[in-house]
Design a protein around this motif. Structure first.
Motif, mmCIF file in Angstrom:
data_model
loop_
_atom_site.group_PDB
_atom_site.id
_atom_site.type_symbol
_atom_site.label_atom_id
_atom_site.label_comp_id
_atom_site.label_asym_id
_atom_site.label_seq_id
_atom_site.Cartn_x
_atom_site.Cartn_y
_atom_site.Cartn_z
ATOM 1 N N VAL A 299 41.572 51.828 32.176
ATOM 2 C CA VAL A 299 41.544 52.497 33.204
ATOM 3 C C VAL A 299 40.895 51.900 34.707
ATOM 4 O O VAL A 299 39.600 51.746 34.538
ATOM 5 C CB VAL A 299 40.653 54.081 32.572
ATOM 6 N N VAL A 300 41.607 52.215 35.032
ATOM 7 C CA VAL A 300 40.370 51.779 36.132
ATOM 8 C C VAL A 300 39.792 53.233 37.865
ATOM 9 O O VAL A 300 41.021 53.554 37.549
ATOM 10 C CB VAL A 300 41.359 50.739 37.470
ATOM 11 N N ALA A 301 38.983 52.795 37.679
ATOM 12 C CA ALA A 301 38.098 54.259 39.111
ATOM 13 C C ALA A 301 37.146 53.392 39.176
ATOM 14 O O ALA A 301 36.774 52.892 39.422
ATOM 15 C CB ALA A 301 37.965 54.989 37.827
ATOM 16 N N PRO A 302 37.323 54.530 41.102
ATOM 17 C CA PRO A 302 36.052 54.637 41.835
ATOM 18 C C PRO A 302 34.570 54.498 41.009
ATOM 19 O O PRO A 302 33.805 53.741 41.848
ATOM 20 C CB PRO A 302 36.414 54.141 43.044
ATOM 21 N N ALA A 336 42.472 49.634 42.870
ATOM 22 C CA ALA A 336 43.307 48.944 42.983
ATOM 23 C C ALA A 336 44.120 48.320 44.231
ATOM 24 O O ALA A 336 43.513 49.297 44.874
ATOM 25 C CB ALA A 336 44.472 49.311 41.824
ATOM 26 N N THR A 337 44.228 47.134 44.254
ATOM 27 C CA THR A 337 44.435 47.019 46.249
ATOM 28 C C THR A 337 45.714 46.420 45.892
ATOM 29 O O THR A 337 46.391 46.887 47.023
ATOM 30 C CB THR A 337 44.088 45.767 46.019
ATOM 31 N N ILE A 339 50.276 46.193 43.953
ATOM 32 C CA ILE A 339 50.878 45.835 42.480
ATOM 33 C C ILE A 339 52.025 45.134 42.458
ATOM 34 O O ILE A 339 52.732 45.193 43.288
ATOM 35 C CB ILE A 339 51.744 47.633 41.596
ATOM 36 N N ASP A 340 51.828 44.329 41.902
ATOM 37 C CA ASP A 340 53.364 42.910 42.282
ATOM 38 C C ASP A 340 53.073 42.651 40.537
ATOM 39 O O ASP A 340 53.172 41.430 40.225
ATOM 40 C CB ASP A 340 52.101 42.025 42.132
ATOM 41 N N GLY A 341 54.756 43.830 40.376
ATOM 42 C CA GLY A 341 55.307 43.534 38.768
ATOM 43 C C GLY A 341 54.163 43.859 38.157
ATOM 44 O O GLY A 341 53.538 45.274 38.010
ATOM 45 N N ARG A 342 54.218 43.316 37.128
ATOM 46 C CA ARG A 342 53.274 43.769 35.459
ATOM 47 C C ARG A 342 51.617 43.360 36.171
ATOM 48 O O ARG A 342 50.730 43.710 35.428
ATOM 49 C CB ARG A 342 53.739 42.905 35.066
ATOM 50 N N LYS A 343 51.270 42.659 37.745
ATOM 51 C CA LYS A 343 50.020 42.798 37.522
ATOM 52 C C LYS A 343 49.498 43.706 38.805
ATOM 53 O O LYS A 343 50.426 43.896 39.699
ATOM 54 C CB LYS A 343 50.163 41.018 38.453
ATOM 55 N N VAL A 344 48.240 44.176 38.071
ATOM 56 C CA VAL A 344 47.683 44.762 39.443
ATOM 57 C C VAL A 344 45.804 44.158 39.789
ATOM 58 O O VAL A 344 46.005 43.654 38.682
ATOM 59 C CB VAL A 344 47.435 46.294 38.437
ATOM 60 N N LYS A 345 46.245 43.827 40.940
ATOM 61 C CA LYS A 345 44.893 43.141 41.465
ATOM 62 C C LYS A 345 44.245 44.519 42.566
ATOM 63 O O LYS A 345 44.311 45.080 42.604
ATOM 64 C CB LYS A 345 45.199 42.348 42.814
ATOM 65 N N LEU A 346 42.601 43.860 41.037
ATOM 66 C CA LEU A 346 41.326 45.747 41.365
ATOM 67 C C LEU A 346 40.692 44.525 42.873
ATOM 68 O O LEU A 346 40.791 43.276 43.651
ATOM 69 C CB LEU A 346 41.070 44.920 40.416
ATOM 70 N N SER A 347 39.590 45.559 42.998
ATOM 71 C CA SER A 347 38.948 45.010 44.715
ATOM 72 C C SER A 347 37.868 44.196 44.382
ATOM 73 O O SER A 347 37.417 43.352 44.989
ATOM 74 C CB SER A 347 38.466 46.737 45.679
ATOM 75 N N SER A 348 37.639 43.869 42.615
ATOM 76 C CA SER A 348 36.885 43.395 42.118
ATOM 77 C C SER A 348 37.092 41.871 42.102
ATOM 78 O O SER A 348 36.471 41.073 42.051
ATOM 79 C CB SER A 348 36.165 43.930 40.625
ATOM 80 N N GLY A 349 38.291 41.639 42.384
ATOM 81 C CA GLY A 349 39.034 39.985 42.568
ATOM 82 C C GLY A 349 39.682 40.226 40.569
ATOM 83 O O GLY A 349 40.904 39.388 40.892
ATOM 84 N N ASP A 350 39.337 41.479 40.004
ATOM 85 C CA ASP A 350 39.877 41.211 38.865
ATOM 86 C C ASP A 350 41.299 41.161 38.545
ATOM 87 O O ASP A 350 41.901 41.844 39.741
ATOM 88 C CB ASP A 350 39.555 41.719 37.669
#
Length: 510
Positions: A299-302, A336-337, A339-350
């Motif tokens: 779960v990703v949330a601000p 989330a910043t 979504i590239d296929g199965r990869k989700v990039k986060l604002s934290s860099g993760d």
């Protein structure tokens, strides 16, 4: 949706019980033939009604008797002890009633009584409309149409829904049905034959383009016009859509409709991992449902903690811990910043990897029709105590309506299923000219694994949170207060206290 009972509890009420065994105000469960029956005593009178709520089968023996009614402990439906009629959503079907006889200081339950139509209400003010149009196929729209026919309204009812499915039990879409614990036949609020049998002209996949208030017509996207004498706007809310790169991919979902839910379930049958964006009620109910399918969930949330804005920090910490105990991994104060296929990039860099994504980042009221029609808006459609908009003859109910709440003293708009259903019923009465103020206390419930959270009232801001009991032990009543006045109460496994709080708020209007 009541469960079938194989083992019957309590005494055989046909054989009778001692009058002294049922104290004044008391409830007792027994059986008649192969059916469970609830006895309720009020003074010298004894009532015999069906023992389970017609909504989800809640045990009414654990409910609260208030005057000549009984309220369900689970989701606060309310029934008339004399007639069995469902007085308040989320129940619509009435309870069965049995005849009761008292002789020789004993109580005997006799035959099941024949269903009688509800009493005709007092004369309405003004002419009864010939044509009623409802725009919206959600909770408020369905409840209005159902109530109109229950009130024996004989005129035309046309109901426009831009959904492809008839009105459904939306709370189930993020709870038991999504978790694979509820059959599909639980989902429609009524079978398709209900609409034809009750002469409700339900038009699905219908897009209303505008309202011509001067001519009293609804204009569809294809230019067709449908006249009305009274109009109910029950357009509900729509999910806030992700706008980040990659959000338009087929494995990125929102959850609002039956079709949305089916798409997520289909993906979940082969998936091993999912990312939920947003730690709202919908987001976390989805997370719980997916965990019950043994899917790895992130779960990703601000926010700093889940649901803090509605339930405060203590409940927020509890909900986080509950989900973590069940295997959910949180990424808080993050978004989330891309979504590239199965990869989700986060604002934290993760970067997280998952088979699919569900975005539960909020909803917004669908007020475009009201705005184009020139109705007064204020973060929703402004209505008076009778749910009438600034245009005579046009009413609004459900997620779009901002109404004067007699309990908080504020003008409020809430996105609760039960509120929408209750407003739909009140709007139906007022379209018939009955002038009934909407004064119900807001209520909603949320389910996380085996933990239900009930919430009564409405508190957008508070200056004190008072906890009775132990939140971590799943046994608590949490009061949200402003200037020493209780505006809302959240509870876990404190059903009677939740009902009592509701009654107390009903009696304490500003």
């Amino acid at each position: 949706m009541a469960e079938s009972h194989t083992k019957l509890n309590g005494p055989d009420l046909v054989q009778g019980i001692a009058f002294a065994d049922l104290p004044d105000g008391g409830k007792l469960i027994g059986y008649c033939g192969d059916e469970q029956v609830l006895l309720v005593r009020r003074g010298a009178e004894v009532f015999a009604i069906g023992a389970t709520c017609t909504h989800y089968g809640g045990p009414l023996v654990d409910g609260l008797v208030v005057e000549d009614t009984v309220r369900c402990p689970w989701h606060h439906a309310c029934f008339d002890l004399r007639t069995g009629e469902a007085l308040r959503a989320p129940a619509f079907n009435p309870l069965a009633c049995w005849s009761v006889e008292q002789r020789d200081d004993r109580i005997f339950v006799g035959e099941k009584r024949k269903r009688t139509a509800p009493k005709q209400r007092d004369e309405s003010s003004g002419e009864v409309p010939e044509k009623i149009v409802i725009v919206g196929g959600g909770a408020a729209g369905f409840a209005a149409a159902e109530k109109l026919r229950r009130e024996r309204y004989q005129g035309s009812i046309v109901m426009f829904s831009n959904d492809e499915a008839p009105p459904v039990d939306r709370p189930n879409l993020s709870k038991d049905y999504l978790a694979g614990k509820a059959p599909e036949d639980w989902i429609p609020l009524r079978g398709e034959s209900f609409y034809s049998k009750n002469d409700i002209d339900l038009r699905l996949s219908a897009n209303v383009a505008s309202i011509d208030a001067r001519s009293g017509e609804v204009v569809l996207a294809d230019g067709a016009r449908t006249p009305y004498d009274r109009l109910l706007l029950a357009t509900g809310a729509e999910p806030v859509r992700l706008t980040i790169p990659g959000a338009d991919q087929p494995h990125v979902h929102t959850l609002r409709s039956f079709a949305d839910c089916k798409a997520i379930i289909e993906q979940a049958t082969t998936a091993r991992s999912a990312i939920v964006l947003g730690a709202s009620f919908i987001g976390l109910e989805v997370a719980a449902a997916l965990r019950s399918r043994n899917i790895e969930v992130h779960v990703v949330a601000p926010g700093k903690r889940p649901m803090e804005r509605v339930l405060g920090p203590q409940m927020g910490d509890f909900i986080r811990a509950l989900h973590e105990e069940n295997g959910v991994v949180f990424h808080l104060e993050d978004t989330a910043t891309s979504i590239d296929g199965r990869k989700v990039k986060l604002s934290s860099g993760d970067t997280l990897t998952a088979d699919f994504v569900v975005a539960g980042i909020g909803v917004r009221p669908r007020t475009e029709l009201a705005e184009k029609a020139g109705l007064n808006l204020d973060r929703g459609v402004v209505v008076n105590a009778f749910l009438e908009t600034s245009a005579p003859g046009i009413f609004a109910a459900g997620d779009i309506a901002r109404w004067p709440d007699p309990h908080s003293g504020d003008n409020i708009r809430v996105e609760h299923w039960v509120v929408a259903e209750r407003q739909g019923r009140t709007a139906a009465l007022n379209m018939l000219g009955h002038r009934e103020k909407y004064a119900a206390v807001p209520f909603f419930w949320s389910q996380h694994y085996d933990v239900p959270i009930n919430y009564v009232g409405h508190a957008e801001q508070w200056d004190e949170i008072a906890v009775d009991g132990d939140i971590a032990a799943k046994d608590c009543l949490v009061r949200f207060r402003r200037e020493a006045r209780t505006l809302a109460v959240a509870s876990i496994f404190r059903d009677i206290e939740s009902l009592e709080a509701e009654v107390e708020m009903e009696r304490q209007k500003t």
